[in-house]
Write a protein that holds these residues in place. Structure first.
Motif, PDB file in Angstrom:
ATOM      1  N   GLY A   1      26.250  -7.176 -44.346  1.00  0.00           N
ATOM      2  CA  GLY A   1      25.923  -6.332 -45.772  1.00  0.00           C
ATOM      3  C   GLY A   1      26.761  -5.288 -46.445  1.00  0.00           C
ATOM      4  O   GLY A   1      26.634  -4.596 -47.726  1.00  0.00           O
ATOM      5  N   ARG A   2      27.290  -4.744 -45.412  1.00  0.00           N
ATOM      6  CA  ARG A   2      28.216  -3.363 -45.454  1.00  0.00           C
ATOM      7  C   ARG A   2      29.766  -3.726 -45.513  1.00  0.00           C
ATOM      8  O   ARG A   2      30.271  -4.264 -44.539  1.00  0.00           O
ATOM      9  CB  ARG A   2      27.989  -2.766 -44.366  1.00  0.00           C
ATOM     10  N   TRP A   3      30.300  -3.234 -46.577  1.00  0.00           N
ATOM     11  CA  TRP A   3      31.482  -3.901 -46.499  1.00  0.00           C
ATOM     12  C   TRP A   3      32.610  -2.733 -45.577  1.00  0.00           C
ATOM     13  O   TRP A   3      32.394  -1.563 -45.956  1.00  0.00           O
ATOM     14  CB  TRP A   3      32.554  -3.622 -47.745  1.00  0.00           C
ATOM     15  N   TYR A   4      33.548  -2.597 -45.268  1.00  0.00           N
ATOM     16  CA  TYR A   4      34.788  -2.010 -44.686  1.00  0.00           C
ATOM     17  C   TYR A   4      36.135  -2.624 -45.127  1.00  0.00           C
ATOM     18  O   TYR A   4      36.530  -3.480 -45.485  1.00  0.00           O
ATOM     19  CB  TYR A   4      34.438  -2.244 -42.779  1.00  0.00           C
ATOM     20  N   GLN A   5      36.668  -1.433 -45.105  1.00  0.00           N
ATOM     21  CA  GLN A   5      38.218  -1.140 -46.096  1.00  0.00           C
ATOM     22  C   GLN A   5      38.953  -0.420 -44.948  1.00  0.00           C
ATOM     23  O   GLN A   5      39.286   0.415 -44.599  1.00  0.00           O
ATOM     24  CB  GLN A   5      38.006  -0.689 -47.139  1.00  0.00           C
TER      25      GLN A   5
ATOM     26  N   TYR B   1      35.726  -6.365 -45.278  1.00  0.00           N
ATOM     27  CA  TYR B   1      35.672  -7.554 -44.734  1.00  0.00           C
ATOM     28  C   TYR B   1      33.743  -6.723 -44.291  1.00  0.00           C
ATOM     29  O   TYR B   1      33.820  -5.995 -44.747  1.00  0.00           O
ATOM     30  CB  TYR B   1      35.329  -7.236 -43.482  1.00  0.00           C
ATOM     31  N   GLN B   2      33.010  -8.063 -44.652  1.00  0.00           N
ATOM     32  CA  GLN B   2      31.574  -7.520 -44.743  1.00  0.00           C
ATOM     33  C   GLN B   2      31.207  -7.963 -43.017  1.00  0.00           C
ATOM     34  O   GLN B   2      31.723  -8.930 -42.664  1.00  0.00           O
ATOM     35  CB  GLN B   2      30.927  -8.384 -45.745  1.00  0.00           C
TER      36      GLN B   2
END
Length: 272
Positions: free
Chosen positions: A63-67, A59-60
């Motif tokens: 502007g930053r994506w997290y896994q 998810y974002q």
């Protein structure tokens, strides 16, 4: 039923290693304080809850994506903050209702719901928390605590504090009964002294960002005080910022007040 608040007043050298009761993570029966108790490293979960569908997808945020992913060896030290009234009763990422008095927390990437052991490095207090939400989305912070968890760790008045977070595994189902365990506090963890901030180090609060200057100016006027508008270098966005504050604790208290006024995305920005 003994609340964490009562335990903290009566026995300052007692910490809570928490399990969960059905529908209420903050309350359970505890053994007598005079009885010899063996410190349990990892609570035994006999009826683990399944990982909530959708919470492991990338998810974002801003502007930053997290896994999110399984992290059985997760053991990290960093800053913790806490949240309370402004989110009380709202649904968390797992669908559970946030209870600010319960022993819960938010983490950006650990499985939901899960259990973590959190240690306050300033005093050695430890507590096991149910992770049922996502956050905090602020650089440098690794976990967001409920008000009840912050109180158990004696962090309520500090706003932010240095902690160690250790992942313990899956959390029990809310319908199962997991007894609250109490144990004598381990010797305080000797934390390395925090790096000395530069004399010019200050902190600002980014309240919100808008695509037009008028909306930003109106927000700054509503906030009053030290709020002001800052335009991006390309003129495409206008940020409302507030401050500066001389240290992170003072800035965090101001951020919590800003959030209580309806600006839930307010975040700290170090400067200098």
């Amino acid at each position: 039923m003994i609340s964490l608040r009562t335990l903290a007043r009566r026995a300052p050298r007692i910490v809570v290693i928490a399990g969960l009761l059905a529908g209420a993570a903050a309350c359970a029966s505890a053994p007598s304080a005079g009885r010899p108790i063996e410190m349990a490293g990892v609570p035994e979960v006999s009826d683990p809850a399944p990982i909530v569908s959708g919470t492991m997808r990338p998810y974002q945020i801003r502007g930053r994506w997290y896994q999110p992913q399984e992290q059985p060896n997760y053991d990290e030290t960093g800053l913790a903050s806490w949240y309370g009234d402004q989110f009380h009763g709202r649904p968390t990422a797992t669908g559970e209702r946030f209870d600010m008095h319960a022993l819960t927390a938010a983490h950006k990437t650990l499985p939901l719901p899960g259990l973590v052991e959190v240690t306050n490095l300033a005093n050695g207090r430890r507590v096991v928390l149910r992770v049922n939400d996502r956050g905090p989305f602020v650089d440098g912070r690794i976990i967001d605590l409920s008000r009840g968890a912050a109180e158990a760790l004696d962090m309520l008045n500090r706003g932010v504090g240095e902690v160690r977070v250790r992942y313990l595994g899956r959390a029990p189902r809310l319908s199962s009964v997991q007894r609250l365990q109490v144990a004598e506090a381990a010797p305080p963890v000797v934390a390395s002294p925090p790096p000395t901030a530069s004399p010019r180090q200050t902190y600002w609060i980014e309240v919100a960002a808008f695509p037009n200057a008028q909306a930003a100016r109106e927000t700054a006027e509503r906030l009053g005080g030290p709020a002001q508008v800052q335009a991006a270098t390309n003129g495409a966005m206008f940020r409302v910022i507030s401050g500066p504050w001389p240290d992170a604790n003072a800035a965090e208290q101001a951020r919590q007040e800003t959030i209580s006024r309806g600006y839930s995305s307010a975040q700290l920005i170090p400067s200098g």
